[in-house]
Write a protein that holds these residues in place. Structure first.
Motif, PDB file in Angstrom:
ATOM      1  N   ALA A  74      28.357 -11.448  33.019  1.00 21.32           N
ATOM      2  CA  ALA A  74      27.169 -11.903  32.247  1.00 21.32           C
ATOM      3  C   ALA A  74      25.887 -12.031  33.072  1.00 21.32           C
ATOM      4  CB  ALA A  74      27.582 -12.977  31.450  1.00 21.32           C
ATOM      5  N   VAL A  75      26.222 -12.456  34.346  1.00 22.14           N
ATOM      6  CA  VAL A  75      25.166 -12.701  35.349  1.00 22.14           C
ATOM      7  C   VAL A  75      24.781 -11.460  35.946  1.00 22.14           C
ATOM      8  CG1 VAL A  75      24.424 -13.923  37.378  1.00 22.14           C
ATOM      9  CG2 VAL A  75      25.770 -15.044  35.513  1.00 22.14           C
ATOM     10  N   THR A  76      25.759 -10.485  36.289  1.00 25.91           N
ATOM     11  CA  THR A  76      25.114  -9.507  37.253  1.00 25.91           C
ATOM     12  C   THR A  76      24.624  -8.147  36.360  1.00 25.91           C
ATOM     13  OG1 THR A  76      27.650  -8.899  37.179  1.00 25.91           O
ATOM     14  CG2 THR A  76      26.871 -10.128  38.959  1.00 25.91           C
ATOM     15  N   VAL A  77      25.185  -8.101  34.969  1.00 32.02           N
ATOM     16  CA  VAL A  77      24.405  -7.103  34.351  1.00 32.02           C
ATOM     17  C   VAL A  77      23.042  -7.075  34.263  1.00 32.02           C
ATOM     18  CG1 VAL A  77      24.696  -5.761  32.140  1.00 32.02           C
ATOM     19  CG2 VAL A  77      26.641  -6.806  33.172  1.00 32.02           C
ATOM     20  N   SER A  78      22.345  -6.693  35.395  1.00 32.15           N
ATOM     21  CA  SER A  78      20.853  -6.733  35.099  1.00 32.15           C
ATOM     22  C   SER A  78      20.212  -5.751  35.120  1.00 32.15           C
ATOM     23  CB  SER A  78      20.366  -7.660  36.208  1.00 32.15           C
ATOM     24  OG  SER A  78      20.790  -7.157  37.493  1.00 32.15           O
ATOM     25  N   ILE A  79      20.581  -4.613  34.915  1.00 33.75           N
ATOM     26  CA  ILE A  79      19.722  -3.074  34.782  1.00 33.75           C
ATOM     27  C   ILE A  79      19.896  -2.600  33.316  1.00 33.75           C
ATOM     28  CG2 ILE A  79      19.615  -0.898  35.570  1.00 33.75           C
ATOM     29  CD1 ILE A  79      20.759  -1.804  38.252  1.00 33.75           C
ATOM     30  N   THR A  80      18.861  -2.154  33.027  1.00 33.61           N
ATOM     31  CA  THR A  80      18.709  -1.859  31.473  1.00 33.61           C
ATOM     32  C   THR A  80      18.175  -0.186  31.731  1.00 33.61           C
ATOM     33  OG1 THR A  80      18.246  -3.653  30.616  1.00 33.61           O
ATOM     34  CG2 THR A  80      17.783  -1.883  29.307  1.00 33.61           C
ATOM     35  N   THR A  81      18.902   0.683  30.939  1.00 31.14           N
ATOM     36  CA  THR A  81      18.486   2.250  30.986  1.00 31.14           C
ATOM     37  C   THR A  81      18.915   2.923  29.477  1.00 31.14           C
ATOM     38  OG1 THR A  81      18.415   4.265  32.192  1.00 31.14           O
ATOM     39  CG2 THR A  81      20.619   3.116  31.981  1.00 31.14           C
ATOM     40  N   LEU A  82      18.769   3.935  29.323  1.00 36.68           N
ATOM     41  CA  LEU A  82      19.099   4.492  28.047  1.00 36.68           C
ATOM     42  C   LEU A  82      20.450   4.896  28.307  1.00 36.68           C
ATOM     43  CD1 LEU A  82      16.132   7.323  28.334  1.00 36.68           C
ATOM     44  CD2 LEU A  82      16.181   5.064  27.096  1.00 36.68           C
ATOM     45  N   ASN A  83      21.246   5.505  27.080  1.00 37.07           N
ATOM     46  CA  ASN A  83      22.340   5.806  27.003  1.00 37.07           C
ATOM     47  C   ASN A  83      23.075   7.145  26.952  1.00 37.07           C
ATOM     48  OD1 ASN A  83      23.259   2.826  26.469  1.00 37.07           O
ATOM     49  ND2 ASN A  83      22.522   3.120  24.406  1.00 37.07           N
ATOM     50  N   HIS A  84      22.145   8.153  26.160  1.00 38.95           N
ATOM     51  CA  HIS A  84      22.679   9.416  26.236  1.00 38.95           C
ATOM     52  C   HIS A  84      21.234  10.092  25.989  1.00 38.95           C
ATOM     53  CE1 HIS A  84      25.016  12.675  24.072  1.00 38.95           C
ATOM     54  NE2 HIS A  84      24.520  13.114  25.177  1.00 38.95           N
ATOM     55  N   VAL A  85      20.937  11.177  26.832  1.00 37.81           N
ATOM     56  CA  VAL A  85      19.488  11.919  27.051  1.00 37.81           C
ATOM     57  C   VAL A  85      20.091  13.331  26.776  1.00 37.81           C
ATOM     58  CG1 VAL A  85      17.525  12.353  28.343  1.00 37.81           C
ATOM     59  CG2 VAL A  85      18.565  10.144  28.294  1.00 37.81           C
ATOM     60  N   SER A  86      19.394  14.038  25.831  1.00 36.35           N
ATOM     61  CA  SER A  86      19.545  15.474  25.836  1.00 36.35           C
ATOM     62  C   SER A  86      18.150  16.087  26.352  1.00 36.35           C
ATOM     63  CB  SER A  86      19.704  15.701  24.269  1.00 36.35           C
ATOM     64  OG  SER A  86      19.523  17.311  24.138  1.00 36.35           O
ATOM     65  N   VAL A  87      18.506  17.183  27.346  1.00 30.57           N
ATOM     66  CA  VAL A  87      17.460  17.700  28.061  1.00 30.57           C
ATOM     67  C   VAL A  87      17.480  19.350  28.054  1.00 30.57           C
ATOM     68  CG1 VAL A  87      16.150  17.794  30.275  1.00 30.57           C
ATOM     69  CG2 VAL A  87      17.690  15.818  29.755  1.00 30.57           C
ATOM     70  N   ARG A  88      16.228  19.971  27.728  1.00 30.97           N
ATOM     71  CA  ARG A  88      16.415  21.316  28.068  1.00 30.97           C
ATOM     72  C   ARG A  88      16.590  22.038  29.139  1.00 30.97           C
ATOM     73  NH1 ARG A  88      14.161  24.637  24.118  1.00 30.97           N
ATOM     74  NH2 ARG A  88      12.927  22.762  23.388  1.00 30.97           N
ATOM     75  N   GLU A  89      17.461  23.053  29.523  1.00 34.33           N
ATOM     76  CA  GLU A  89      17.926  23.620  30.583  1.00 34.33           C
ATOM     77  C   GLU A  89      16.557  23.975  31.304  1.00 34.33           C
ATOM     78  OE1 GLU A  89      21.228  27.055  32.019  1.00 34.33           O
ATOM     79  OE2 GLU A  89      20.777  26.734  30.042  1.00 34.33           O
ATOM     80  N   GLY A  90      16.426  23.822  32.539  1.00 36.91           N
ATOM     81  CA  GLY A  90      15.226  24.307  33.484  1.00 36.91           C
ATOM     82  C   GLY A  90      14.252  23.113  33.291  1.00 36.91           C
ATOM     83  N   GLY A  91      14.504  22.406  32.195  1.00 35.48           N
ATOM     84  CA  GLY A  91      13.185  21.333  32.151  1.00 35.48           C
ATOM     85  C   GLY A  91      13.424  20.059  33.290  1.00 35.48           C
ATOM     86  N   THR A  92      12.685  19.053  32.624  1.00 36.02           N
ATOM     87  CA  THR A  92      12.394  17.832  33.477  1.00 36.02           C
ATOM     88  C   THR A  92      12.554  16.627  32.591  1.00 36.02           C
ATOM     89  OG1 THR A  92      10.866  18.778  35.233  1.00 36.02           O
ATOM     90  CG2 THR A  92      10.727  16.487  34.976  1.00 36.02           C
TER      91      THR A  92
END
Length: 304
Positions: free
Chosen positions: A15-33
């Motif tokens: 509980a104390v150490t989980v301190s980073i938040t980001t996304l879960n699942h991202v879909s990206v176009r091939e060759g993209g950014t």
């Protein structure tokens, strides 16, 4: 008893150490950014940040690190300690980049903080946004269009703030500060309109369709208010222009009277003509310039 104590310590540590938040699942176009935001706890401002790739954390390969420049241009990591966030820009993605990735904060060996997400690289991504970065002024509405594939037509759709994980569903809703209206055409397009935005609303948001997310960076420019000194300077400048205009008008009046007097009394007609022409031209030019300056001065808007 000892078993319960160990379990309690493990749960407390987690509980104390989980301190980073980001996304879960991202879909990206091939060759993209794509740019992935990683939010961290304020106590980690000075710690190194990194990005690594692998299904298992223990086998993770670091591909980007603060203080290190990737010469290939594949990854770019940027830390912003004032906002407790670092971002990782991934360029020219291929299907080989599909898989698990990690945002990481270096602390000490096994104590590193981390957050996992999955990236899917596709020829036609199942979820994307028309613009991943939006900049507006305070009070101006924004519109974000999220595009999804037909297989996600019946999946729940949301617009979320990554920082506090607050989400808005299709329809009209809002917070104490801004309102959100989400409309779904049912044919692959989700439109998000935000109004009443303030500078403090700047940050990272994302479209969510089913298990997929598409990040959007929102920047709201705050209004600049004039200080008392600025207003006084402006007022004094305009007053000075008005005084100059009054002086020229008065000077022109007496010069005209002087010319009339010279004509009545008599004198060298050629010299008098030169004086008249020179004086009138000079005064006219000065007056035109002054009036132009005065009008421009009155149109000044030094602060929004």
């Amino acid at each position: 008893m000892a078993h319960h104590l160990i379990l309690f310590i493990i749960l407390l540590y987690t509980a104390v150490t989980v301190s980073i938040t980001t996304l879960n699942h991202v879909s990206v176009r091939e060759g993209g950014t794509v740019t992935i935001p990683c939010l961290y706890d304020s106590r980690h401002k000075l710690n190194p940040k990194y990005w690594c790739t692998e299904t298992l954390w223990r086998l993770c390969t670091v591909t980007a690190h603060t203080g290190y420049t990737d010469k290939t241009g594949k990854w770019l990591i940027t830390d912003n300690p004032s906002k407790n966030i670092f971002t990782v820009q991934l360029n020219n993605l291929t299907t080989f980049d599909s898989g698990f990735h990690w945002c990481g904060v270096g602390i000490k060996e096994s104590l590193d903080e981390k957050a996992e997400l999955y990236i899917t690289v596709q020829t036609a991504p199942d979820l994307s946004v028309m613009s991943s970065s939006v900049t507006v002024d305070e009070g101006v509405n924004i519109s974000v269009q999220c595009l999804y594939s037909t297989k996600y037509k019946n999946e729940p759709k949301k617009w979320c703030n990554i920082k506090d994980q607050s989400c808005h569903t299709v329809g009209r809703s809002g917070t104490s500060q801004y309102s959100v209206e989400i409309s779904d055409d049912g044919r692959g397009s989700l439109t998000v309109v935000m109004s009443g935005l303030m500078k403090s609303d700047s940050g990272w948001y994302y479209c969510s369709v089913g298990d997929l997310q598409a990040p959007v960076q929102l920047t709201v420019n705050g209004k600049t208010y004039c200080s008392v000194e600025q207003y006084m300077t402006l007022a004094m400048g305009l007053q000075l222009i008005r005084v100059k205009h009054l002086f020229i008008t008065t000077f022109n009046y007496f010069l005209t009277k002087l010319i009339i007097f010279c004509i009545v009394v008599g004198g060298n007609s050629n010299l008098l003509l030169i004086i008249i022409i020179t004086s009138l031209v000079s005064v006219k030019i000065f007056r035109v310039v002054t009036i132009f300056t005065l009008r421009k001065g009155e149109e000044l808007e030094p602060c929004d």
